[in-house]
Design a protein around this motif. Structure first.
Motif, short mmCIF file in Angstrom:
data_model
loop_
_atom_site.label_atom_id
_atom_site.label_comp_id
_atom_site.label_asym_id
_atom_site.label_seq_id
_atom_site.Cartn_x
_atom_site.Cartn_y
_atom_site.Cartn_z
N ALA A 115 -14.23 25.74 -8.82
CA ALA A 115 -14.43 25.02 -10.09
C ALA A 115 -15.91 24.95 -10.45
O ALA A 115 -16.30 25.15 -11.60
CB ALA A 115 -13.85 23.61 -9.99
N ARG A 116 -16.76 24.71 -9.44
CA ARG A 116 -18.20 24.62 -9.71
C ARG A 116 -18.77 25.97 -10.15
O ARG A 116 -19.59 26.05 -11.06
CB ARG A 116 -18.94 24.11 -8.47
N GLU A 117 -18.35 27.04 -9.47
CA GLU A 117 -18.92 28.36 -9.75
C GLU A 117 -18.45 28.92 -11.09
O GLU A 117 -19.14 29.71 -11.70
CB GLU A 117 -18.57 29.33 -8.62
N THR A 118 -17.24 28.54 -11.50
CA THR A 118 -16.75 29.02 -12.79
C THR A 118 -17.09 28.03 -13.90
O THR A 118 -16.92 28.35 -15.06
CB THR A 118 -15.21 29.18 -12.78
N ARG A 119 -17.55 26.82 -13.55
CA ARG A 119 -17.70 25.73 -14.52
C ARG A 119 -16.37 25.54 -15.23
O ARG A 119 -16.29 25.47 -16.46
CB ARG A 119 -18.82 25.99 -15.54
N LEU A 120 -15.32 25.48 -14.46
CA LEU A 120 -13.95 25.43 -15.00
C LEU A 120 -13.81 24.34 -16.06
O LEU A 120 -14.17 23.18 -15.83
CB LEU A 120 -12.97 25.15 -13.85
N SER A 121 -13.30 24.70 -17.22
CA SER A 121 -13.16 23.72 -18.30
C SER A 121 -11.83 22.98 -18.16
O SER A 121 -10.90 23.47 -17.51
CB SER A 121 -13.23 24.39 -19.66
N THR A 122 -11.75 21.82 -18.80
CA THR A 122 -10.51 21.03 -18.78
C THR A 122 -9.36 21.86 -19.34
O THR A 122 -8.24 21.82 -18.83
CB THR A 122 -10.70 19.74 -19.60
N GLN A 123 -9.65 22.62 -20.39
CA GLN A 123 -8.63 23.46 -21.02
C GLN A 123 -8.13 24.54 -20.05
O GLN A 123 -6.93 24.79 -19.95
CB GLN A 123 -9.27 24.12 -22.24
N GLU A 124 -9.05 25.14 -19.31
CA GLU A 124 -8.66 26.16 -18.33
C GLU A 124 -7.88 25.54 -17.18
O GLU A 124 -6.93 26.12 -16.67
CB GLU A 124 -9.90 26.89 -17.81
N TRP A 125 -8.33 24.34 -16.78
CA TRP A 125 -7.61 23.62 -15.71
C TRP A 125 -6.18 23.35 -16.15
O TRP A 125 -5.23 23.57 -15.40
CB TRP A 125 -8.38 22.32 -15.41
N HIS A 126 -6.02 22.89 -17.40
CA HIS A 126 -4.69 22.65 -17.97
C HIS A 126 -3.85 23.93 -17.95
O HIS A 126 -2.67 23.90 -17.61
CB HIS A 126 -4.80 22.18 -19.43
N ALA A 127 -4.47 25.05 -18.33
CA ALA A 127 -3.75 26.32 -18.35
C ALA A 127 -3.31 26.68 -16.93
O ALA A 127 -2.21 27.18 -16.72
CB ALA A 127 -4.64 27.42 -18.94
N GLY A 128 -4.16 26.40 -15.96
CA GLY A 128 -3.83 26.66 -14.56
C GLY A 128 -2.67 25.80 -14.09
O GLY A 128 -1.74 26.29 -13.43
N ILE A 129 -2.69 24.50 -14.44
CA ILE A 129 -1.60 23.58 -14.09
C ILE A 129 -0.30 24.09 -14.71
O ILE A 129 0.75 24.14 -14.05
CB ILE A 129 -1.91 22.15 -14.63
N GLN A 130 -0.37 24.49 -15.96
CA GLN A 130 0.80 24.99 -16.68
C GLN A 130 1.34 26.25 -16.02
O GLN A 130 2.55 26.41 -15.82
CB GLN A 130 0.40 25.26 -18.15
N PHE A 131 0.41 27.16 -15.65
CA PHE A 131 0.81 28.41 -15.01
C PHE A 131 1.53 28.15 -13.69
O PHE A 131 2.63 28.68 -13.44
CB PHE A 131 -0.43 29.28 -14.78
#
Lengths: 332, 332
Positions: free
Chosen positions: A50-66
């Motif tokens: 998460a730190r290295e990608t600066r993972l966004s909340t939107q991307e995190w949501h997409a990951g949870i959904q996936f």
């Protein structure tokens, strides 16, 4: 609503920089030292990701959904998480770590999601495929130790698709009681085993689910080269999960699940008149011959321990013990 | 069964040491440069995790099984993957990365799995909780900029549990049409907003699923300290997801999802006779006062870009561009 105040370090004001060590601290209450170590590395890598990608909340949501969709796609006969692990190379990696092989032995490869416990025990010479459209194949193999001694009475699971690239569990009509394209055999006193099958064909892994969506977004195809699965079990020997691949397959160098190894690629031969008579198969049928070599548990243990120690040294983690081939923190 | 031979590097004989670079190479066909970078870091960390733990096939199976169960537990009103992310500290970390806050502003914290879009728009002064057993609470707040100017017409989502620690979505009778303990409000011309609620209570996150099993195996409790959720939306300002916590809660320093920040802990006051009259609430009721400070999109963008650049430098990855606060490989 029972409440208790547990004896743990205060967790407050956690930031990008200190949350990882704090999550690891609270998880360190775990009494299973191996699980504690696995979780320590998991949390550490997940947070670094998460730190290295600066993972966004939107991307995190997409990951949870996936991940949720992957879970929803799983059934008794479809394991989308294994497919995900296979297509990201994790399955092959874990097999390589858990089952190291000395140079003289048969290499392992991915199990895949299609092994079942429904296959029936069959006599040597059994015809495992009921598919009339398949190209008949005689499979003639030996199982030996690394020093060349035959290994009798090895339990051998074999499985392959039909001529259209589908496993039995993918049929609408599949019930668990009607296995096809699979069998459990036993090697004879001379370490030989043989059976009739059909020539394997390439097939697409199921790509109508979230893993298929992922592969398309990554610009990857879902094909596996033609292969037949083999699994060997015998007390005293390391469990061998492997497969044989046909040379010249269009996907020989682009397997969607990274399973192909040069030592597992075979050239098919042709059944001779003598073999046709001996094995009751049409002369001129295709012939697959292979000599499998199993590694003893003892040989495997030494290899695994050495590999684990090397990996721990590279990590700078020498305060660990290797127990049953697995590193655990040294809690003495 | 259309087959094509894609133009990718040959993938064969992959080992513990070379599989990661090869999976990254085949994924690099992805045309979405951000997704490509995210997958590169994901594969890299997942593989390092397996190598560093010497993950066994059995443990890998247990992991596949665990993720499958987490997926199966998800419903429209229960998100077990968010719970997993929350309890491993990932949610708080992602919020911190995506919504950096300058010192003068209100800190963010975990969204949690209980925000819904079912809450109704209500007038200021509305009583959000129908629970007769709750302790009445008047919530009196302001929303301002970092320079102290009031922000009118901010959309404010508030949500809390009932007096027994359950959110409306956890009721058997919940249909989506009968929200309770939640509302959407708008700040007035002076940046003020107020509503009636009940004093928050501690509650256990749902621990009857796989995340509960995990917490027990780790020796952790599933409790969250008493808190009320707030979410702020206004064009030009960074989305703020936060919560206020009650000082002295038994779980103040051991929140199961790592959400507590000192700046978000409040001491409840008591409603004065004047306030009781003005806000139509019983004198002596509990009073929660807080001044929220929102950050502009512009301030946030500068902070995020700087943080992302620092993180990329630390990674030795300076061949990246920052686009909308997110690093992407420089493909020029």
């Amino acid at each position: 609503m029972a409440q208790s105040k547990p004896d743990i370090p205060p967790l407050k004001d956690l930031t990008i920089d200190n949350i990882t060590e704090n999550v690891i601290r609270i998880n360190s209450q775990c009494r299973d030292t191996r699980l504690k170590y696995v979780l320590e590395r998991l949390v550490s890598h997940m947070h670094d990701f998460a730190r290295e990608t600066r993972l966004s909340t939107q991307e995190w949501h997409a990951g949870i959904q996936f991940l949720t969709e992957v879970g929803k796609k799983c059934t008794d006969v479809r394991q989308e998480f294994i497919l995900l692990s296979d297509t990201l190379g994790l399955s092959l990696l874990v097999d390589s770590i858990d089952h190291p092989k000395p140079p003289s032995s048969t290499e392992g490869t991915v199990l895949g999601p299609y092994h079942t416990h429904d296959a029936k025990s069959e006599h040597l010479g059994h015809s495992i495929s009921a598919d009339p459209d398949g190209t008949p194949l005689l499979v003639l193999c030996t199982v030996r130790t690394t020093s060349g001694a035959p290994i009798p009475n090895v339990k051998i699971d074999v499985w392959e698709t039909d001529s259209k690239g589908a496993y039995d569990v993918q049929y609408e009509s599949y019930s668990g009681d009607n296995p096809d394209g699979r069998a459990v055999l036993r090697s004879d006193e001379e370490g030989l085993f043989w059976f009739k099958a059909i020539v394997p064909v390439p097939y697409s892994i199921p790509d109508d689910g979230p893993v298929g969506v992922m592969l398309r977004r990554l610009g990857r195809h879902p094909w596996r080269p033609s292969h037949m699965h083999f699994m060997f079990e015998k007390e005293g020997f390391d469990h061998l999960i492997t497969a044989l691949y046909l040379r010249g397959d269009p996907y020989e160098t682009s397997d969607a699940v990274f399973g192909v190894k040069e030592s597992l690629i075979v050239d098919l031969g042709t059944v001779t008149p003598e073999q046709a008579k001996e094995y009751d198969i049409k002369e001129g049928s295709k012939l697959l011959k292979y000599n499998f070599v199993l590694v003893t548990d003892e040989e495997t243990k030494i290899l695994k321990d050495n590999e684990a120690l090397k990996a721990m040294k590279a990590l700078g983690r020498e305060d660990l013990k290797i127990i049953e081939g697995l590193p655990v923190p040294d809690v003495d």
